[in-house]
Enzyme design. Structure first.
Site, short mmCIF file in Angstrom:
data_model
loop_
_atom_site.label_atom_id
_atom_site.label_comp_id
_atom_site.label_asym_id
_atom_site.label_seq_id
_atom_site.Cartn_x
_atom_site.Cartn_y
_atom_site.Cartn_z
N ASN A 9 0.89 -1.21 0.41
CA ASN A 9 -0.30 -0.22 -0.08
C ASN A 9 0.96 1.05 -0.17
OD1 ASN A 9 -2.11 1.76 0.49
ND2 ASN A 9 -1.90 1.81 3.09
N TRP A 10 1.66 1.58 -1.39
CA TRP A 10 2.01 3.36 -0.80
C TRP A 10 1.42 3.86 -0.88
CZ3 TRP A 10 4.18 2.59 -6.77
CH2 TRP A 10 5.37 1.35 -7.53
N LYS A 11 0.29 4.12 -0.62
CA LYS A 11 -0.65 5.84 0.24
C LYS A 11 -0.55 6.79 -1.42
CE LYS A 11 -0.06 3.71 4.67
NZ LYS A 11 0.04 3.10 5.95
N HIS A 94 -9.94 2.05 4.53
CA HIS A 94 -8.59 2.40 5.38
C HIS A 94 -8.26 3.47 5.84
CE1 HIS A 94 -4.18 3.44 6.43
NE2 HIS A 94 -3.70 2.15 6.14
N GLU A 96 -6.41 5.84 7.41
CA GLU A 96 -6.41 6.77 7.23
C GLU A 96 -7.49 7.36 6.51
OE1 GLU A 96 -2.43 6.14 5.13
OE2 GLU A 96 -1.76 5.30 6.63
N GLU A 167 -5.46 -4.12 10.95
CA GLU A 167 -5.27 -2.80 11.24
C GLU A 167 -5.11 -2.02 12.40
OE1 GLU A 167 -2.63 -1.83 7.25
OE2 GLU A 167 -4.42 -1.06 7.26
N GLY A 173 2.29 2.81 11.36
CA GLY A 173 3.20 3.70 10.59
C GLY A 173 4.19 4.29 12.29
N SER A 210 3.12 -1.24 10.48
CA SER A 210 4.54 -1.25 11.06
C SER A 210 4.86 -2.80 10.95
CB SER A 210 5.32 -0.84 12.60
OG SER A 210 4.22 0.49 12.97
#
Ligand code: PGA
Length: 251
Positions: A9-11, A94, A96, A167, A173, A210
């Protein structure tokens, strides 16, 4: 054992198509020919097309999808457009997006149902915030259960093509992942919930938060953990390559 699924997942990374291509090529190279592991790269939308062109073994994922068909929905991305780019997987819900864009369970639910109906594989992200986890794993399970109930409302029984990524928000992160033994418990809990409510068996439950080359084995060695959703480490080809190697060696 079903093969592990590793999702990069490159975001909102990297900053240029050139760098995206370099990264994609390296991950593609690190992906084994034999189907011992399934690797998915989820780049930002503008890089889907160039990345798609260099992938043969790894599959393409999108980081979001809109629930409506094509039409007057400024800035949204329809599943039609994703399917034309040969996107196989979509990440939905997600944390975020839930946090920064106020994406509600209702919105997540619409996206899950629309994407599944379109024939895309859905990676639904769930996970509790720190304050909940502080109350214990029981509280975390209740939180996740409630997310599943809302996000999967109206799901057809025996649905295939659904993957759940557990998650915990506090582990994303931060360099401080969940304890693998707690993730195993949560994964089992999610599987049982899905089986009871929707008669879905053997859903792959990924862990995300992470994950690195150093800790991946501690998660992936468990049969109940079906793979990993990897953010930061998926931008470092060597590190992600290590995770791929670990996953492909697990019997
Ligand atoms: P992280 O991100 O690996 O950087 O913690 C995981 C994710 O948000 O999917």
């Amino acid at each position: 054992m079903t093969k592990k699924l590793l999702v990069a997942n490159w975001k909102a990374n990297p900053d240029s198509p050139g760098r995206a291509l370099v990264l994609a090529k390296k991950i593609e190279k690190a992906t084994p020919k034999s189907k011992v592991v399934e690797v998915v790269i989820a780049p930002p939308f503008p890089f889907l097309l160039p990345v798609a062109k260099v992938l043969k073994k790894a599959k393409l994922g999108a980081q979001d999808v809109f629930w409506e068909d094509i039409g007057p929905y400024t800035s949204e991305i329809s599943w039609h457009q994703l399917k034309h780019l040969k996107v196989a997987y979509v990440i939905v819900g997600h944390s975020e997006r839930r946090r920064l864009l106020r994406e509600t369970d209702d919105i997540v639910n619409k996206k899950v149902l629309a994407a599944l109906k379109a024939g895309l594989k859905v990676i639904l992200c769930v996970g509790e915030p720190k304050a909940i986890r502080k109350k214990g794993i029981g509280a975390a399970k209740n939180y996740v259960k409630s997310q599943l109930q809302k996000d999967l409302r109206g799901l057809k029984p025996k649905t295939k093509k659904l993957v759940i990524a557990y998650e915990p928000i506090w582990a994303i992160g931060t360099g401080a992942p969940d304890k693998p033994e707690d993730t195993v418990k949560m994964a089992q809990f999610i599987k049982t919930s899905l089986n009871t409510k929707f008669k879905i068996l053997n859903t792959r439950i990924l862990y995300g938060g992470s994950v690195t080359g150093k800790n991946a084995a501690a998660f992936l060695k468990h049969g109940g953990i079906g793979g990993a959703l990897v953010g930061g480490a998926s931008l470092k080809p060597k590190e992600f390559g290590k995770i791929i190697t670990i996953a492909s060696k697990i019997k």
